[in-house]
Design a protein around this motif. Structure first.
Motif, short mmCIF file in Angstrom:
data_model
loop_
_atom_site.label_atom_id
_atom_site.label_comp_id
_atom_site.label_asym_id
_atom_site.label_seq_id
_atom_site.Cartn_x
_atom_site.Cartn_y
_atom_site.Cartn_z
N GLN A 270 1.02 -1.12 0.21
CA GLN A 270 -0.06 0.85 0.45
C GLN A 270 0.99 1.02 -0.02
O GLN A 270 1.48 0.92 0.61
CB GLN A 270 -0.50 0.05 0.78
N SER B 87 -5.11 -1.27 -8.43
CA SER B 87 -5.38 -0.41 -7.53
C SER B 87 -4.61 0.23 -7.34
O SER B 87 -3.40 0.79 -7.78
CB SER B 87 -6.20 -1.07 -6.62
N THR C 66 -2.20 0.21 -4.80
CA THR C 66 -0.87 0.13 -4.92
C THR C 66 -0.32 0.29 -5.67
O THR C 66 1.14 0.06 -5.82
CB THR C 66 -1.18 -1.45 -4.69
N VAL D 7 -9.05 -3.17 -4.12
CA VAL D 7 -7.54 -3.94 -4.14
C VAL D 7 -7.93 -5.18 -4.10
O VAL D 7 -8.64 -6.31 -3.67
CB VAL D 7 -6.18 -3.55 -2.56
N ARG E 154 -7.65 -8.45 -2.18
CA ARG E 154 -6.71 -7.82 -0.33
C ARG E 154 -7.27 -8.46 1.01
O ARG E 154 -6.51 -9.34 1.92
CB ARG E 154 -6.85 -6.58 -0.30
#
Length: 234
Positions: A40, A74, A77, A101, A104
């Motif tokens: 992240q 995403s 990320t 994401v 995730r």
């Protein structure tokens, strides 16, 4: 004396997961906090998770690392995808936003499941919410139920009769209700980080959807927002 039950609590360092940890502790669990560095961009939340785990009395705190950023896909990320700042103030958006994401929560619950089995813990807490949220598919009750079913088929503990339970105590609460619950349990939201693009000091942008939902929650709860902002224009 009866030994407290153990639970693994997924702890991002944000508002929801901090409340979830407080709820687990209030229910009498020895909480083993698990944070995940998944690539992240808002790494300030991981620093916040250390503060939250200590403040709320986690028995232990682990940081697992898995680089979902290598796949991208995403805004959280992949630095080439901008975090949207024009989402509606009410948190409603058309479709699943680019801040989703892929996999995730599936990945994080799987890691929590592994640690829980090693600890002999039958309980996992996750702070997903299906009311004031961004429409992520892995925050829905159906996903939580399906993962629990899978976990009890996929683990030695499950097939030997030690049923694993996935707790999502915030799933049907509004953000305002979550904040009220946390305050009643002594959560200091000033040490949490929710923003998708917080700076290194943990100061929020005040413009992304996470910031908007958080600010609306404090307003709805009638509670002063303790969030430090880069620009106070949320």
């Amino acid at each position: 004396m009866t030994q407290a039950k153990r639970a693994v609590v997924l702890l991002s360092g944000g508002l929801d997961s901090a409340t979830c940890l407080a709820i687990a502790r209030d229910q009498g669990f020895d909480a083993y906090a698990l944070s995940v560095a998944y690539g992240q961009r808002h790494t300030a939340e991981l620093t916040a998770s250390l503060r939250v785990a200590q403040a709320l009395g986690a028995r232990e705190h682990r940081l697992a690392r898995i680089d979902l950023g290598q796949f991208g896909g995403s805004a959280l990320t992949d630095p080439s995808i901008e975090v949207p700042e024009d989402m509606p103030a009410d948190g409603e958006s058309a479709g699943i936003p680019v801040t989703y994401v892929p996999a995730r929560n599936t990945v994080m619950l799987s890691i929590a499941m592994a640690w829980a089995e090693v600890l002999g813990a039958n309980d996992i807490f996750i702070g997903v919410n299906a009311v004031d949220y961004s429409g992520y598919p892995d925050c829905r009750p159906a996903f939580i139920q399906a993962f629990e079913t899978m976990a009890n088929l996929a683990t030695r503990a499950g097939v030997e009769g030690a049923r694993l339970r996935i707790h999502a105590p915030l799933i049907d609460l509004s953000k305002a209700d979550i904040i009220r619950r946390g305050i009643a349990l002594g959560v200091d939201y000033g040490i949490t980080v929710t923003c998708y693009q917080a700076d290194e000091a943990g100061r929020a942008c005040g413009r992304c959807e996470a910031c908007r939902l958080r600010a609306a929650g404090f307003a709805g709860a009638g509670v002063t927002d303790p969030t430090p902002y880069q620009l106070r224009n949320a």
